[in-house]
Design a protein around this motif. Sequence first.
Motif: not given
Length: 358
Positions: A250-254, A256-272
Motif C-alpha cells: 500500500i502506497g504511503r502518499e496521496v 496531489a493531482q488525482t487524490r488517490d493512493v497506489l495499491v498493489e495486489g498479487t493475482v494467481d494466474n496459473q491458468e494463463g
Amino acid sequence: MNAFMKTPRFAFLLACVAPVLGCHSKNAAATAKPAETSIKVTTAVAVEQTVPEEIPLTGVLEAAERTELAANATGRVVRVFVDLGQVVAAGAPIAQLDSRTAALSETEATANAKSASAQLDTARRDCERYEGLLAKGAITQQEYDKAHGQCSGDLASENAAKAKAAQAAQTVSDATIRAPFAGKIAAKTIHVGDYVHPDTKVVTLLSDNPLRLQLTVPEPDIFAVKAGTRVRFESLGVPNRSFEAEVKNIGREVRAQTRDVLVEGTVDNQEGVLLPGMFATAHLQTGDTKHPVVPRSAVVVKDSESSVFVVVDKHLQQRAVHVGASLEDKVAITDGIKAGEPVVIDPNPATVDGALVQ
C-alpha cells in the motif's frame, strides 16, 4: 317471399349491393390485428440477501517481473534461439553473437596470464634465495631490495594478466545472451544478421504468474484497504469471469493531482488467461448490505453495459442494472430491480423487450 322480391327491379338492386358488401368484408379482414406471438422463458425470483458492500476501483495488470533485455555485447547475431510467446528458463540462451574474435582474444589473454604466473613463481624462488643470502651477509640490503621489488612487480603483472584473461572470458560469455529469469518472450526485436551493441534491445521478457494488480484507491477509502485484503475484479479480455487479488503493498502518499493512493495486489494466474497490460475493474469490500440477488446467467452484458429481462404483466422489460458483489453462481444487483421480481434465466435471441411470455 313477397311479390316485390320476385320482380326484376329487386334482382337489379341485389346485384348492385352484393359487390359492396363483399368489399367491406375483405377490408375488415385486411385490417384485423394479428394475434400476438408469445415466447416461453425460464425465470427466477430476485431474492434479497446480505452481500458485501463494495466500492469500484480501476486498475491494470502488470507482470511480476519484466525486462527489456539488452545485448550487453557487441557483434553480429548468428543465431536466435527463441520466438514470440515462448517460455524460457532462467539462464536459457536467447541469442548467439559471433564470438570468434573474442575467443581468440581469450586464448591470448589466458596464455599471457599463465606466462605471468610462471614468471612470478621464478621471481618468488629468487626472492627466497635472496632472503637467505641477506641473512648470511652475502648480499647488501640494496641488492635484496632490488630483487624484492622485482618480485612485487611480477606479482602485479600476474594480477593484470589474470584480469585481462577474465575480461576476455566474460566477453566470450556475453556473446551468448541469456534469460536473467524464467518467463515468456513478450516481444522479439532481433534477427540473424543484425549487428548489436551493448544497449541494443534484444527481447522483452516477462513473468506472468503471479501477476501484480495495480489499483488506485480514492482518498476517502484509503483506510478500507489493508494488507491481506481480498479484492474481486473483472477484465474485459476475459468476459463473464471474476478473479481475486490479495493486497500486498500500500502506497504511503496521496497523489496531489488525482487524490488517490497506489495499491498493489498479487493475482494467481496459473491458468494463463490473464495478460499483463489488461485493464481491470475491481471491487473493494467495505462492509455488508442487502441487495436483490439473481443468477449470474440472468445478466446480459453488451458493450460493457449490464441488463436483465424482468417479467411484468406477462411481458418482458429489459432493464439496465448495476451489478454488485458475486456470490458463487449468483450476483447482487445494486440498482435496476427489486426483490421479488421474476427475471429471465439464460435469455436467447427471441428474448426481447416487450415480448409476450407464456
